[in-house]
Design a protein around this motif. Structure first.
Motif, mmCIF file in Angstrom:
data_model
loop_
_atom_site.group_PDB
_atom_site.id
_atom_site.type_symbol
_atom_site.label_atom_id
_atom_site.label_comp_id
_atom_site.label_asym_id
_atom_site.label_seq_id
_atom_site.Cartn_x
_atom_site.Cartn_y
_atom_site.Cartn_z
ATOM 1 N N PHE A 68 -74.374 -55.383 20.221
ATOM 2 C CA PHE A 68 -74.625 -54.716 21.502
ATOM 3 C C PHE A 68 -73.376 -54.625 22.374
ATOM 4 O O PHE A 68 -73.463 -54.288 23.552
ATOM 5 C CB PHE A 68 -75.749 -55.445 22.245
ATOM 6 N N ARG A 69 -72.209 -54.970 21.783
ATOM 7 C CA ARG A 69 -70.918 -54.835 22.461
ATOM 8 C C ARG A 69 -70.912 -55.554 23.808
ATOM 9 O O ARG A 69 -70.563 -54.996 24.845
ATOM 10 C CB ARG A 69 -70.553 -53.355 22.638
ATOM 11 N N TYR A 70 -71.332 -56.816 23.763
ATOM 12 C CA TYR A 70 -71.393 -57.619 24.984
ATOM 13 C C TYR A 70 -70.944 -59.029 24.622
ATOM 14 O O TYR A 70 -71.525 -59.656 23.740
ATOM 15 C CB TYR A 70 -72.823 -57.624 25.541
ATOM 16 N N TYR A 71 -69.902 -59.527 25.314
ATOM 17 C CA TYR A 71 -69.303 -60.812 24.943
ATOM 18 C C TYR A 71 -69.856 -61.947 25.793
ATOM 19 O O TYR A 71 -69.896 -61.829 27.015
ATOM 20 C CB TYR A 71 -67.784 -60.745 25.124
ATOM 21 N N PRO A 72 -70.254 -63.070 25.195
ATOM 22 C CA PRO A 72 -70.349 -63.280 23.746
ATOM 23 C C PRO A 72 -71.657 -62.774 23.147
ATOM 24 O O PRO A 72 -71.769 -62.609 21.951
ATOM 25 C CB PRO A 72 -70.250 -64.794 23.621
ATOM 26 N N CYS A 73 -72.664 -62.532 24.009
ATOM 27 C CA CYS A 73 -73.937 -61.991 23.537
ATOM 28 C C CYS A 73 -74.708 -61.483 24.743
ATOM 29 O O CYS A 73 -74.444 -61.884 25.879
ATOM 30 C CB CYS A 73 -74.749 -63.062 22.791
ATOM 31 N N THR A 178 -65.648 -60.086 7.919
ATOM 32 C CA THR A 178 -65.255 -60.634 9.217
ATOM 33 C C THR A 178 -64.894 -59.526 10.192
ATOM 34 O O THR A 178 -64.199 -58.575 9.836
ATOM 35 C CB THR A 178 -64.043 -61.570 9.050
ATOM 36 N N GLN A 179 -65.384 -59.655 11.406
ATOM 37 C CA GLN A 179 -64.943 -58.830 12.521
ATOM 38 C C GLN A 179 -64.567 -59.765 13.670
ATOM 39 O O GLN A 179 -64.651 -60.987 13.541
ATOM 40 C CB GLN A 179 -66.048 -57.863 12.961
ATOM 41 N N ALA A 180 -64.171 -59.182 14.776
ATOM 42 C CA ALA A 180 -63.860 -59.975 15.968
ATOM 43 C C ALA A 180 -64.462 -59.287 17.183
ATOM 44 O O ALA A 180 -64.531 -58.062 17.253
ATOM 45 C CB ALA A 180 -62.358 -60.148 16.143
ATOM 46 N N ILE A 181 -64.913 -60.091 18.111
ATOM 47 C CA ILE A 181 -65.443 -59.602 19.378
ATOM 48 C C ILE A 181 -64.626 -60.252 20.483
ATOM 49 O O ILE A 181 -64.242 -61.422 20.376
ATOM 50 C CB ILE A 181 -66.950 -59.937 19.516
ATOM 51 N N ASN A 182 -64.322 -59.490 21.527
ATOM 52 C CA ASN A 182 -63.462 -60.042 22.575
ATOM 53 C C ASN A 182 -63.948 -59.618 23.954
ATOM 54 O O ASN A 182 -64.778 -58.708 24.095
ATOM 55 C CB ASN A 182 -62.008 -59.598 22.379
ATOM 56 N N ILE A 183 -63.423 -60.296 24.964
ATOM 57 C CA ILE A 183 -63.742 -59.960 26.346
ATOM 58 C C ILE A 183 -63.136 -58.597 26.662
ATOM 59 O O ILE A 183 -61.970 -58.336 26.365
ATOM 60 C CB ILE A 183 -63.192 -61.024 27.305
ATOM 61 N N GLN A 184 -63.921 -57.745 27.255
ATOM 62 C CA GLN A 184 -63.468 -56.379 27.519
ATOM 63 C C GLN A 184 -62.265 -56.368 28.461
ATOM 64 O O GLN A 184 -62.195 -57.131 29.424
ATOM 65 C CB GLN A 184 -64.615 -55.561 28.122
#
Length: 437
Positions: A68-73, A178-184
């Motif tokens: 949902f493209r929201y860090y971290p969830c 593996t992917q990575a999610i980060n603070i916008q």
């Protein structure tokens, strides 16, 4: 993180399998109607995701964030959505956890975080979690040590494990990547990982001191058997440990180095720089608990103060109400006469105080209820030669009628405690809930 599972139809669907409970970190809470802290958010889980919630909940949390493209969830559950994980498939977690009977899972160390930066990965262990590390060492194989980490609020990004889709010819749903999610709008400097595996199967013939690589949403460190044995010893002793990764530096004949300027002594030979370094470091105590909790007596902040929940407390019954001891906060623990904290003594002291408080308040249950005094705290202080207590509810002290009853029951109990601290005070705050039958 905790979870709960639900069988059968729930919220209009058989696909809703339960909730994953999280604490808000970077999410925006403005304009949300929130209860007094502490509180948790429940993320609605798809039934296919519940095995991961039982075995490795941080993976589900971060995968939902990537979805949902929201860090971290996100903090909002989506009903009727597709699952982010299907059948378990081929994952390293199959080797570290039991997905069939859930008899064992990868051991976790509360407050441990893994930070990956350029040419260095750091495993940061809180000093007050040594017992959890020792338990993981006792339960692990001699050749493999795996530890699950907590979510890091210091990192600005995090690894995410994504399962391939069934129609993807290159990966398929049986494999993970593996992917990575980060603070916008924030540059990625420190990336968090969810677990680390130290594998002692590296051969000397590989000509490597150690090898570090990313596996799914974690870190795999392959080391020589002797290195793993030394690491295990250092962990038991609460000592830092450094693992240089890269090719073994060939032994070369010693060459006389030019002397240092002015003093005539030979300069120290230059040390080879490893390709990467894995650092295991013990850091300050983990105090990321009871955040936002305040004492019912005077509003004193209880952030980071350890507490013990009483799950099988005795109910002191009235005609229509009852009172129960539910929790004790270890506000201050002084050394016992033997020179170390005696956990059993603290437990016995807490039980005797709780019994006295419940006996004192039992005759007033209906009166307490009528004045909405339903969450009561008693803070007892024991010194080498003195004792005392405070009692309150809603940030104010209890009225005299209740304090007189507490005096009659509690003062004698505190005075008779023989195991006094050697130096300083022992301060315990006990919580009591008044409930209706």
């Amino acid at each position: 993180m905790g979870h709960s599972t639900i069988q059968g139809m729930f919220l209009g669907s058989h696909n809703h399998g339960g909730f994953l409970y999280i604490r808000a970190t970077f999410q925006c809470l403005r304009r949300l109607p929130l209860p007094p802290p502490p509180f948790l958010f429940g993320l609605l889980l798809h039934r296919m995701e519940t095995p991961w919630a039982k075995v490795f909940p941080i993976r589900v949390m971060l995968r939902l964030g990537a979805e949902f493209r929201y860090y971290p969830c996100p903090l909002v559950g989506i009903r009727g959505r597709e699952p982010v994980y299907q059948q378990i498939g081929h994952t390293i977690m199959n080797l570290l956890s039991d997905f069939r009977n859930f008899t064992y899972v990868i051991p976790s160390v509360r407050g441990m975080v893994i930070h990956m930066e350029e040419r260095q990965s750091s495993i940061l262990l809180p000093r007050n979690r040594l017992s959890q590390v020792e338990r993981a060492l006792d339960d692990s194989d001699d050749h493999v040590l795996a530890l699950a980490a907590s979510f890091s609020t210091t990192a600005d990004s995090h690894l995410v494990c994504v399962q391939g889709e069934s129609g993807d010819a290159s990966t398929g749903s049986n494999h993970y990547h593996t992917q990575a999610i980060n603070i916008q709008n924030k540059p990625r400097k420190v990336t968090g990982a969810s677990f680390v595996v130290f594998n002692g199967a590296l051969k000397a013939s590989s000509k490597l001191t150690a090898k570090s690589s990313i596996v799914e949403d974690g870190l795999m460190v392959q080391v020589l058997p002797d290195t793993l044995a030394n690491l295990r010893t250092s962990l038991r002793n609460g000592e830092d440990f450094v693992i240089p990764c890269g090719p073994v530096t060939p032994v070369t004949p010693t060459v006389q180095q030019p002397s240092n300027e002015g003093d005539g002594t030979p300069a120290a030979p230059s040390q080879p720089v490893p390709d990467e370094v894995v650092v295991i470091k013990w850091v300050d105590d983990d105090k990321n608990f009871n955040i936002g909790v305040k004492s019912p007596i005077d509003g004193m902040a209880l952030d980071g103060i350890p507490s013990i929940r009483v799950h099988n407390g005795t109910n002191y019954m009235g005609d229509t109400k009852f009172i129960r001891w539910t929790e004790v906060f270890l506000v201050q623990c002084a050394e016992a006469p033997g020179g170390r904290n005696e956990t059993m003594d603290v437990s016995r002291i807490s039980e005797s105080i709780a019994h006295a408080v419940c006996l004192a308040l039992h005759p007033y249950l209906d009166l307490l209820w009528s004045h909405a005094l339903t969450l009561i705290a008693v803070r007892a202080t024991l010194g080498p030669d003195s004792e005392g207590y405070e009692a309150g509810c809603g940030g104010s002290k209890l009225p005299p009628i209740y304090m007189n009853g507490l005096d009659n029951q509690l003062v004698g109990v505190l005075h008779r405690v023989e195991a006094r601290p050697r130096d300083g005070n022992l301060v315990l705050e006990l919580l009591f809930h008044l409930m209706e039958l």
